[in-house]
Design a protein around this motif. Structure first.
Motif, mmCIF file in Angstrom:
data_model
loop_
_atom_site.group_PDB
_atom_site.id
_atom_site.type_symbol
_atom_site.label_atom_id
_atom_site.label_comp_id
_atom_site.label_asym_id
_atom_site.label_seq_id
_atom_site.Cartn_x
_atom_site.Cartn_y
_atom_site.Cartn_z
ATOM 1 N N LEU A 1 40.795 34.263 24.940
ATOM 2 C CA LEU A 1 42.242 34.388 25.111
ATOM 3 C C LEU A 1 42.591 35.486 26.110
ATOM 4 N N ALA A 2 41.830 36.576 26.099
ATOM 5 C CA ALA A 2 42.059 37.629 27.084
ATOM 6 C C ALA A 2 41.817 37.105 28.497
ATOM 7 N N CYS A 3 40.751 36.343 28.660
ATOM 8 C CA CYS A 3 40.443 35.776 29.976
ATOM 9 C C CYS A 3 41.518 34.785 30.416
ATOM 10 N N GLU A 4 42.003 33.982 29.490
ATOM 11 C CA GLU A 4 43.059 33.025 29.846
ATOM 12 C C GLU A 4 44.321 33.749 30.297
ATOM 13 N N ALA A 5 44.648 34.861 29.636
ATOM 14 C CA ALA A 5 45.824 35.638 30.052
ATOM 15 C C ALA A 5 45.638 36.215 31.446
ATOM 16 N N LEU A 6 44.455 36.755 31.724
ATOM 17 C CA LEU A 6 44.204 37.329 33.047
ATOM 18 C C LEU A 6 44.155 36.253 34.122
ATOM 19 N N LYS A 7 43.742 35.062 33.769
ATOM 20 C CA LYS A 7 43.695 33.969 34.743
ATOM 21 C C LYS A 7 45.094 33.627 35.253
ATOM 22 N N THR A 8 46.131 33.909 34.467
ATOM 23 C CA THR A 8 47.495 33.613 34.918
ATOM 24 C C THR A 8 47.902 34.492 36.095
ATOM 25 N N VAL A 9 47.297 35.683 36.229
ATOM 26 C CA VAL A 9 47.618 36.541 37.373
ATOM 27 C C VAL A 9 46.527 36.521 38.436
ATOM 28 N N TYR A 10 45.353 35.964 38.092
ATOM 29 C CA TYR A 10 44.260 35.857 39.066
ATOM 30 C C TYR A 10 43.757 34.418 39.130
ATOM 31 N N PRO A 11 44.629 33.470 39.543
ATOM 32 C CA PRO A 11 44.206 32.061 39.556
ATOM 33 C C PRO A 11 43.119 31.773 40.579
ATOM 34 N N ASP A 12 42.981 32.618 41.596
ATOM 35 C CA ASP A 12 42.004 32.373 42.660
ATOM 36 C C ASP A 12 40.706 33.151 42.462
ATOM 37 N N ARG A 13 40.555 33.831 41.342
ATOM 38 C CA ARG A 13 39.320 34.561 41.047
ATOM 39 C C ARG A 13 38.683 33.973 39.791
ATOM 40 N N ASP A 14 37.377 34.043 39.747
ATOM 41 C CA ASP A 14 36.668 33.680 38.527
ATOM 42 C C ASP A 14 36.884 34.787 37.497
ATOM 43 N N VAL A 15 37.352 34.415 36.329
ATOM 44 C CA VAL A 15 37.548 35.384 35.240
ATOM 45 C C VAL A 15 36.419 35.157 34.245
ATOM 46 N N ILE A 16 35.531 36.147 34.141
ATOM 47 C CA ILE A 16 34.242 35.964 33.472
ATOM 48 C C ILE A 16 34.106 36.948 32.323
ATOM 49 N N PRO A 17 33.939 36.465 31.073
ATOM 50 C CA PRO A 17 33.637 37.385 29.979
ATOM 51 C C PRO A 17 32.137 37.658 29.908
ATOM 52 N N LEU A 18 31.784 38.917 29.714
ATOM 53 C CA LEU A 18 30.380 39.299 29.557
ATOM 54 C C LEU A 18 30.254 40.303 28.415
ATOM 55 N N PRO A 19 29.151 40.255 27.663
ATOM 56 C CA PRO A 19 28.972 41.181 26.545
ATOM 57 C C PRO A 19 28.911 42.636 26.998
ATOM 58 N N SER A 20 29.499 43.516 26.174
ATOM 59 C CA SER A 20 29.484 44.939 26.491
ATOM 60 C C SER A 20 29.344 45.800 25.239
ATOM 61 N N LEU A 21 28.784 45.245 24.187
ATOM 62 C CA LEU A 21 28.653 46.005 22.938
ATOM 63 C C LEU A 21 27.682 47.170 23.069
ATOM 64 N N ALA A 22 26.554 46.962 23.748
ATOM 65 C CA ALA A 22 25.588 48.054 23.898
ATOM 66 C C ALA A 22 26.147 49.156 24.795
ATOM 67 N N ILE A 23 26.807 48.773 25.899
ATOM 68 C CA ILE A 23 27.425 49.782 26.767
ATOM 69 C C ILE A 23 28.462 50.578 25.985
ATOM 70 N N LEU A 24 29.209 49.891 25.119
ATOM 71 C CA LEU A 24 30.255 50.554 24.342
ATOM 72 C C LEU A 24 29.702 51.649 23.439
ATOM 73 N N THR A 25 28.450 51.533 23.016
ATOM 74 C CA THR A 25 27.881 52.594 22.178
ATOM 75 C C THR A 25 27.838 53.925 22.914
ATOM 76 N N GLY A 26 27.864 53.881 24.247
ATOM 77 C CA GLY A 26 27.922 55.112 25.035
ATOM 78 C C GLY A 26 29.324 55.616 25.245
ATOM 79 N N GLY A 27 30.333 54.806 24.885
ATOM 80 C CA GLY A 27 31.706 55.278 24.943
ATOM 81 C C GLY A 27 32.626 54.563 25.911
ATOM 82 N N GLY A 28 32.132 53.564 26.651
ATOM 83 C CA GLY A 28 33.006 52.891 27.616
ATOM 84 C C GLY A 28 32.537 51.487 27.899
ATOM 85 N N SER A 29 32.998 50.952 29.035
ATOM 86 C CA SER A 29 32.606 49.594 29.397
ATOM 87 C C SER A 29 32.580 49.442 30.919
ATOM 88 N N PHE A 30 32.830 48.214 31.405
ATOM 89 C CA PHE A 30 32.558 47.878 32.803
ATOM 90 C C PHE A 30 33.373 48.717 33.788
#
Length: 333
Positions: free
Chosen positions: A295-324
């Motif tokens: 659903l987050a990707c679908e919302a972002l696709k409404t403002v970025y119709p010409d870009r690929d909106v790609i979900p990727l896992p970030s649970l391990a990175i989050l253990t360090g305190g942040g993300s992409f």
């Protein structure tokens, strides 16, 4: 006055990404975090997308990183030194055309994590990019700010006015510093950031410009979302605000990841707002709830119709305190 920092959706000539390099920091999460960053880099690199400059923080991790990306078009592995991978906060902020870059004092997010070499990252990136740094004698992290490309800056009082950064700062003093350093013509102030965020409420976990005059911020997902009130307060502040051109801001509400817990069953600051706007793509961190991420990707696709909106896992990175977004920094074209 400094020219405004370009919006993240403007073209990039290169994109820096930090590589998890220190086993003593990441422990059992080192290899999972490396796998997540590898997936991110592979999604970013290639024709029509980014020239990735992957910064590796020590010699021990260098050979493995080079082997993983050997022959991968669009990826340059760069030997460096850092305490950890959060280049958004420790690196410089590049200006238009990457002819200039702004560098700030870094104090480990208010003294919480004082790691060797983090205060040298801006110099290393500036030197490798061939861009002279303009130094500012204030404590600032890139993740504390978001830019619309025309001089409107988003930030939070919890972070920017925190006495653990610049004691005694007022909003007026902060706005004057932002005008000088990043060309801020208008600062939109939000209140608190996410619960248990060790950055003291970085705005790139809470609200992001996604188009001129349009700001994305979360809406609570699930009944136990610990940040529901914070999200709604930010949305109210944004609805009441105008940008540097005097336009009322439009607000795009995007489902949050909901309640995400650490190994001690405490809420951690998981956020879809930590997406990365790249050439040709928007990469959205996901944290185990595929429906929320979709659903987050679908919302972002409404403002970025010409870009690929790609979900990727970030649970391990989050253990360090942040993300992409936290581990990256763009050089505008």
């Amino acid at each position: 006055m400094t020219a405004p920092i370009p919006a993240e959706w403007s073209p990039h000539r290169a994109l820096w990404v930090g590589w998890p390099s220190h086993g003593e920091l990441w422990e059992d999460n080192l290899e999972p975090a490396q796998a997540e960053v590898e997936a991110l880099v592979r999604a970013l690199a290639g024709p029509g997308r980014e020239q990735v400059r992957l910064m590796v923080g020590n010699e021990a991790a260098l050979a493995d990183a080079r082997a993983r990306f050997d022959g991968v078009a669009g990826v340059e592995v760069v030997a460096g030194r850092f305490g950890d991978i959060w280049l958004r906060d420790t690196g410089p902020i590049f200006g238009a055309g990457s002819t200039t870059a702004q560098a700030f004092r870094f104090n480990g997010w208010g003294g919480k994590y004082d790691l060797p070499h983090d205060d040298e990252v801006a110099d290393q990136i500036g030197a490798r990019a061939g861009v002279p740094l303009t130094r500012h004698d204030v404590v600032m992290e890139g993740g504390a700010l978001d830019h619309d490309g025309a001089g409107t800056v988003l930030t939070t009082r919890q972070c920017l006015l925190n006495p653990n950064r610049n004691p005694g700062w007022t909003q007026d003093a902060a706005e004057a510093a932002l005008a000088q350093a990043v060309g801020a013509r208008k600062v939109v102030w939000l209140g608190d950031g996410l619960l248990n965020d060790h950055t003291d409420g970085h705005v790139d976990n809470l609200a992001r410009f996604v188009a001129p005059g349009v700001v994305a911020c979360p809406v609570a997902w699930g009944r136990k979302d610990p940040n529901a009130e914070v999200y709604d307060a930010a949305a109210r502040d944004l609805h009441a605000a105008t940008d540097a051109e005097g336009r009322p801001l439009k607000v795009l509400r995007i489902p949050s990841p909901g309640l995400v817990l650490d190994e001690d069953e405490r809420p951690i600051p998981a956020s879809h707002m930590n997406f990365l706007i790249a050439n040709g793509a928007v990469i959205v961190p996901s944290y185990g709830d595929e429906t929320a991420a979709r659903l987050a990707c679908e919302a972002l696709k409404t403002v970025y119709p010409d870009r690929d909106v790609i979900p990727l896992p970030s649970l391990a990175i989050l253990t360090g305190g942040g993300s992409f977004h936290c581990i990256s920094q763009q050089e505008p074209a």
